[in-house]
Design an enzyme around this catalytic site. Structure first.
Site, short mmCIF file in Angstrom:
data_model
loop_
_atom_site.label_atom_id
_atom_site.label_comp_id
_atom_site.label_asym_id
_atom_site.label_seq_id
_atom_site.Cartn_x
_atom_site.Cartn_y
_atom_site.Cartn_z
N GLY A 10 49.25 37.15 25.83
CA GLY A 10 50.67 37.78 25.98
C GLY A 10 51.62 37.27 24.74
CG ASP A 127 53.27 31.23 31.40
OD1 ASP A 127 54.35 31.65 31.38
OD2 ASP A 127 52.09 31.41 31.56
CG MET A 169 56.71 36.11 33.43
SD MET A 169 56.19 36.73 31.82
CE MET A 169 55.93 38.43 32.15
NE ARG A 171 48.44 34.46 34.84
CZ ARG A 171 47.99 35.70 34.99
NH1 ARG A 171 47.73 36.08 36.24
NH2 ARG A 171 48.47 36.73 34.03
CD GLU A 221 54.09 35.56 36.82
OE1 GLU A 221 54.14 36.75 36.69
OE2 GLU A 221 53.70 34.97 35.69
O1 F6P Z 1 50.82 33.89 29.93
C1 F6P Z 1 51.97 34.26 29.67
C2 F6P Z 1 52.66 35.21 30.66
O2 F6P Z 1 53.72 35.62 30.26
C3 F6P Z 1 52.51 34.93 32.31
O3 F6P Z 1 53.82 33.96 32.53
C4 F6P Z 1 52.49 36.04 32.85
O4 F6P Z 1 51.84 36.04 33.93
C5 F6P Z 1 51.73 36.75 31.91
O5 F6P Z 1 51.86 36.62 30.71
C6 F6P Z 1 51.91 38.41 32.05
O6 F6P Z 1 50.85 39.12 31.33
P1 F6P Z 1 50.71 40.35 31.25
O7 F6P Z 1 51.97 41.06 30.09
O8 F6P Z 1 49.41 40.92 30.30
O9 F6P Z 1 51.01 41.34 32.43
#
Ligand code: F6P
Length: 341
Positions: A10, A127, A169, A171, A221
């Site tokens: 990301g 994160d 955000m 995970r 999330e």
């Molecule tokens: O790892 C960074 C992050 O922003 C997480 O917080 C989030 O769960 C994930 O990427 C979302 O990723 P994508 O944009 O690929 O859905």
């Protein structure tokens, strides 16, 4: 020496600051040439490159995103992927790689190093859940964006006597929720590390309404309740096997409304947290990490990640950085609990 640079996973505010620092110092102090690989591991896998010189990195320090592009390509899942990367690097005369990424990108970097590729990693994620570094760049920016949003939500929630649930955000780790919630005076903060008790949440919400304030609940999330799985996953998985999350905020708002009889709404901050210009803290951290990464390349210290420990930039083994995630410790959560309710 020719050095390849890539950004994977990301995107994150500060990526361009790292690229700029790597290139500027690499050219000025070490006389290197650079090759930009596009879209994370897809670049070296397919030999997709772009020019990366002083001209290419001018003016990018404050810019969000990444001029190299990014992807979640997991080259370890691709038959013959490692050999293709090695062949493409040899064909382009690239002797070493600087890989800027989170747990997945650096996990691949570690495996490539074990297979003989010269690679140095730079930790990146909003994160803040990478080990062996006190902070990752992008985190401070994400927290500030979330804090400003929560500040704004306070005034509208109070005008309408509503509960507002803010989904941020995070995970597996609740760092963004913890810091933004603490900075903006959230009524309750819910993190993945600590399954929550819905009765407790309702108690805090009701006590806040009793004092004529509108409750703001900040939820990561990946947070979920004690009783079972309330998190909503789409079922879709990315190439690293992560389920796409989303929906816990709305589920919480529905439950709060049902149990308290007060109106509750949810706001998902989503990718807003990853966009735009980095804060001063992130620009400086990203720049310092870039400077030290190219020095690690010059020292031939491969298989390492540069990280922040205290105020110093240190080199640690990629293995140490990617073995486990850095999650919110119980004592940090307890500090925040003082303000719940
Ligand atoms: O790892 C960074 C992050 O922003 C997480 O917080 C989030 O769960 C994930 O990427 C979302 O990723 P994508 O944009 O690929 O859905």
């Amino acid at each position: 020496m020719r050095v390849g640079v890539l950004t994977g996973g990301g995107d994150c505010p500060g990526l361009n600051a790292v690229i700029r620092a790597v290139v500027r110092k690499g050219i000025k102090d070490h006389g290197y040439e650079f090759v930009g690989f596009r879209d994370g591991w897809r670049g070296p896998l397919e030999g997709d490159t772009m020019t990366l010189d002083v001209e290419a990195v001018r003016g990018i320090l404050p810019r969000g995103g990444t001029i190299l592009g990014s992807s979640r390509t997991n080259l370890m899942k691709i038959e013959g992927g490692v050999e293709r990367v090695k062949d493409n690097m040899a064909g382009l005369g690239v002797d070493a790689l600087v890989a800027i990424g989170g747990e997945d990108t650096l996990g691949v970097a570690r495996q490539l190093h074990e297979r003989g590729v010269n690679v140095v990693g730079v930790p990146k994620t909003i994160d803040n859940d990478l080990n062996a570094t006190d902070y990752t760049f992008g985190f401070d920016t994400a927290v500030n964006i979330a804090m400003e949003a929560i500040d704004r939500l306070h005034t509208t929630a109070e005008s309408h006597h509503r509960a507002l649930v803010v989904e941020v955000m995070g995970r597996h780790a609740g760092w963004i929720a913890l810091h933004s919630g603490m900075a903006a005076g959230a009524n309750v903060i819910l993190v993945p590390e600590r399954p929550f008790d819905m009765d407790e949440v309702v108690k805090h919400v009701e006590s806040r309404f009793r004092t004529q304030y509108a409750p703001i609940i900040v939820v990561a999330e990946g947070a979920h309740p004690k009783e079972g799985q309330m998190e909503l996953a789409t079922g879709e998985k990315d190439s690293f096997g992560h389920v796409r999350l989303g929906g816990i905020g709305q589920r919480l708002a529905d439950e709060i409304e049902r149990r308290t009889g007060k109106e509750a709404r949810s706001v998902v901050l989503g990718h807003v947290q990853r966009g735009g210009t980095p804060t001063a803290f992130d620009r400086v951290l990203a720049t310092r990490l870039g400077l030290h990464a190219i020095d690690a390349v010059a020292a031939g210290d491969f298989g390492k990640m540069v990280g922040l420990q205290g105020t110093s930039i240190v080199r640690v083994d990629l293995a140490e950085a990617t073995d486990t995630l850095k999650t919110v410790p119980a004592e940090r959560y307890q500090e925040a609990e003082t303000f719940f309710g």
